[in-house]
Design an enzyme around this catalytic site. Structure first.
Site, PDB file in Angstrom:
ATOM      1  N   GLU A 185      51.130  37.353  38.709  1.00 17.18           N
ATOM      2  CA  GLU A 185      51.818  37.100  37.169  1.00 17.18           C
ATOM      3  C   GLU A 185      53.075  37.976  37.831  1.00 17.18           C
ATOM      4  O   GLU A 185      53.778  38.297  38.720  1.00 17.18           O
ATOM      5  CB  GLU A 185      50.644  38.660  37.531  1.00 17.18           C
ATOM      6  CG  GLU A 185      49.719  38.308  36.561  1.00 17.18           C
ATOM      7  CD  GLU A 185      48.889  38.996  36.308  1.00 17.18           C
ATOM      8  OE1 GLU A 185      48.152  39.643  35.520  1.00 17.18           O
ATOM      9  OE2 GLU A 185      49.487  40.515  36.635  1.00 17.18           O
ATOM     10  N   CYS A 223      59.831  42.291  37.695  1.00 13.54           N
ATOM     11  CA  CYS A 223      58.583  43.223  38.026  1.00 13.54           C
ATOM     12  C   CYS A 223      58.354  41.066  39.196  1.00 13.54           C
ATOM     13  O   CYS A 223      57.384  40.904  37.979  1.00 13.54           O
ATOM     14  CB  CYS A 223      58.245  43.586  37.939  1.00 13.54           C
ATOM     15  SG  CYS A 223      56.746  44.494  38.707  1.00 13.54           S
ATOM     16  N   CYS A 241      45.134  41.166  46.391  1.00 10.25           N
ATOM     17  CA  CYS A 241      46.227  42.232  47.044  1.00 10.25           C
ATOM     18  C   CYS A 241      45.040  42.515  48.254  1.00 10.25           C
ATOM     19  O   CYS A 241      43.843  42.750  47.751  1.00 10.25           O
ATOM     20  CB  CYS A 241      46.842  43.137  46.577  1.00 10.25           C
ATOM     21  SG  CYS A 241      47.683  44.711  47.714  1.00 10.25           S
ATOM     22  N   CYS A 277      43.326  49.419  46.990  1.00 12.90           N
ATOM     23  CA  CYS A 277      44.277  50.889  45.685  1.00 12.90           C
ATOM     24  C   CYS A 277      43.432  50.992  44.439  1.00 12.90           C
ATOM     25  O   CYS A 277      42.356  50.221  43.872  1.00 12.90           O
ATOM     26  CB  CYS A 277      45.366  50.796  45.230  1.00 12.90           C
ATOM     27  SG  CYS A 277      47.395  50.684  46.390  1.00 12.90           S
ATOM     28  N   CYS A 329      44.240  49.841  40.765  1.00 14.07           N
ATOM     29  CA  CYS A 329      44.595  48.498  40.654  1.00 14.07           C
ATOM     30  C   CYS A 329      43.611  46.784  40.326  1.00 14.07           C
ATOM     31  O   CYS A 329      42.827  47.001  41.123  1.00 14.07           O
ATOM     32  CB  CYS A 329      45.798  48.249  41.623  1.00 14.07           C
ATOM     33  SG  CYS A 329      47.048  47.016  41.676  1.00 14.07           S
ATOM     34  N   CYS A 384      49.886  46.114  36.576  1.00 11.60           N
ATOM     35  CA  CYS A 384      49.737  44.423  37.470  1.00 11.60           C
ATOM     36  C   CYS A 384      48.392  44.235  37.984  1.00 11.60           C
ATOM     37  O   CYS A 384      47.449  45.129  37.553  1.00 11.60           O
ATOM     38  CB  CYS A 384      49.852  45.309  39.089  1.00 11.60           C
ATOM     39  SG  CYS A 384      49.440  44.730  41.081  1.00 11.60           S
TER      40      CYS A 384
HETATM   41  S1  SF4 Z   1      48.956  48.754  43.993  1.00  7.12           S
HETATM   42 FE1  SF4 Z   1      47.588  46.652  43.788  1.00  7.12          FE
HETATM   43  S2  SF4 Z   1      48.943  45.383  44.163  1.00  7.12           S
HETATM   44 FE2  SF4 Z   1      49.942  47.224  44.884  1.00  7.12          FE
HETATM   45  S3  SF4 Z   1      49.067  47.826  46.706  1.00  7.12           S
HETATM   46 FE3  SF4 Z   1      47.630  48.699  46.003  1.00  7.12          FE
HETATM   47  S4  SF4 Z   1      46.400  46.831  45.545  1.00  7.12           S
HETATM   48 FE4  SF4 Z   1      47.777  46.741  46.173  1.00  7.12          FE
END
Ligand code: SF4
Length: 342
Positions: free
Chosen positions: A90, A103, A110, A114, A117, A330
């Site tokens: 994206e 962005c 990833c 997190c 996310c 995101c």
């Molecule tokens: S917010 Fe999402 S994309 Fe960013 S580091 Fe954490 S898990 Fe990875």
């Protein structure tokens, strides 16, 4: 070879090896990066012969647009791109007063995971290539008809886990003969990998650095940003301080506000204390509810958090959520498509 993968010096070397003068490399790059012409036929100040030579040697491949959503609220535009191997990423175009910011993503998925996310929830596949990172900027320009003067490395992925490709892509974006963006218009946003931050400080790029802190105690941060168990808040901020000393840049601190988790007065006071030796600017962002586990605090609670920071001498801004109607946070769009396919 994909031209978007190459540094200025690499392009010049190849062009010279082809028996052509250096300024032919400049012409070629001007077409691609400034005029956004991606077919050699369209490069009309080059002779037919030179166009044929370049076509034999180079390709220019942009990520392929498969979905585009425009917010009715604030025009935030989300692009879902397909890469050559079928993976999707994206990119988002955000509008502020008078300017637009792209962005961009640095990884497919990833590994940081997190808790709040959608990208983290979708797992990790691979790092993006330089061409795939740079290609997003050109593709977003192409698919939106806007000139992009600001780029944030804040999409899917942790930029410093793809360090070499991120650094090379920045060099391409700021090179005067290539995209020619100002260093102050580029921001790298990281969860904080101390040795990479200090290495980045020595690159001499002087771009803006944003640290995704999201909590003011290690106990809390451990639960939402798992890499904190490896690199504590203090270690991350120490590295940020080194970056600041070497680059003279103010550091942006990203802090996602989650109801009854990290939004207490005590958190704000603790955050102010942590940042007292850093020239920092705090972006307070209400959590985007990607799962039922997180709720955003009330507006007055978020305002109070900001006021406590200001009272303690820390600059802070409460950010509006962008593109709330188009899943602009995101990884949301990609995750939905993956779930629909499975
Ligand atoms: S917010 Fe999402 S994309 Fe960013 S580091 Fe954490 S898990 Fe990875």
């Amino acid at each position: 070879m994909n031209l978007l993968e190459m540094s200025y010096e690499e392009v010049v070397d190849v062009v010279k090896q082809m028996g052509l003068e250096k300024y032919r490399a400049d012409q070629l790059l001007d077409w691609v990066y400034k005029k956004r012409v991606f077919t050699f036929e369209g490069m009309t100040n080059l002779s037919k012969e030179h166009r044929a030579l370049f076509r034999e040697k180079f390709t220019v491949k942009l990520p392929r647009l498969i979905e585009k959503r425009v917010s009715k609220i604030d025009k935030t535009t989300k692009f879902l791109y397909e890469l050559e191997d079928g993976n999707t990423i994206e990119s988002v175009l955000l509008f502020h007063e008078g300017y637009a910011t792209a962005c961009i993503s640095t990884q497919v998925g990833c590994p940081i995971k997190c808790a709040f996310c959608a990208t983290g929830q979708s797992g990790y596949v691979r790092n993006l290539t330089v061409a795939e990172i740079v290609g997003q900027v050109l593709a977003v320009e192409n698919d939106s008809g806007r000139n992009i003067r600001n780029v944030v490395y804040m999409g899917m992925g942790e930029p410093f886990l793809n360090y070499d490709n991120v650094v090379k892509s920045i060099k391409i974006l700021i090179h005067p003969k290539m995209k020619d963006m100002g260093v102050r218009r580029i921001t790298v946003s990281t969860v904080g990998i101390p040795d990479k931050i200090t290495r980045f400080a020595d690159e001499g790029l002087d771009v803006r650095l944003a640290i995704s802190l999201h909590a003011a105690s290690n106990e809390k941060r451990d639960t939402i940003v798992p890499i904190n168990r490896k690199y504590s808040i203090e270690e991350v901020l120490q590295a940020a301080k080194i970056y600041q000393e070497k680059t003279d840049r103010r550091i942006t601190i990203e802090y996602i506000l989650i109801k009854e988790f990290n939004d207490f007065d005590e958190d704000a006071r603790r955050l102010a204390k942590l940042l007292k030796d850093l020239k920092a600017y705090v972006n307070l962002i209400p959590v985007n509810a990607t799962s039922a586990s997180f709720e955003r605090p009330s507006h007055w609670k978020m305002v109070r958090f900001k006021e406590i920071l200001l009272e303690n001498g820390i600059e802070a801004e409460l950010r509006q959520e962008k593109g709330a109607d188009i899943e602009a946070a995101c990884g949301q769009l990609r995750l939905r498509r993956m779930q629909a396919k499975s």
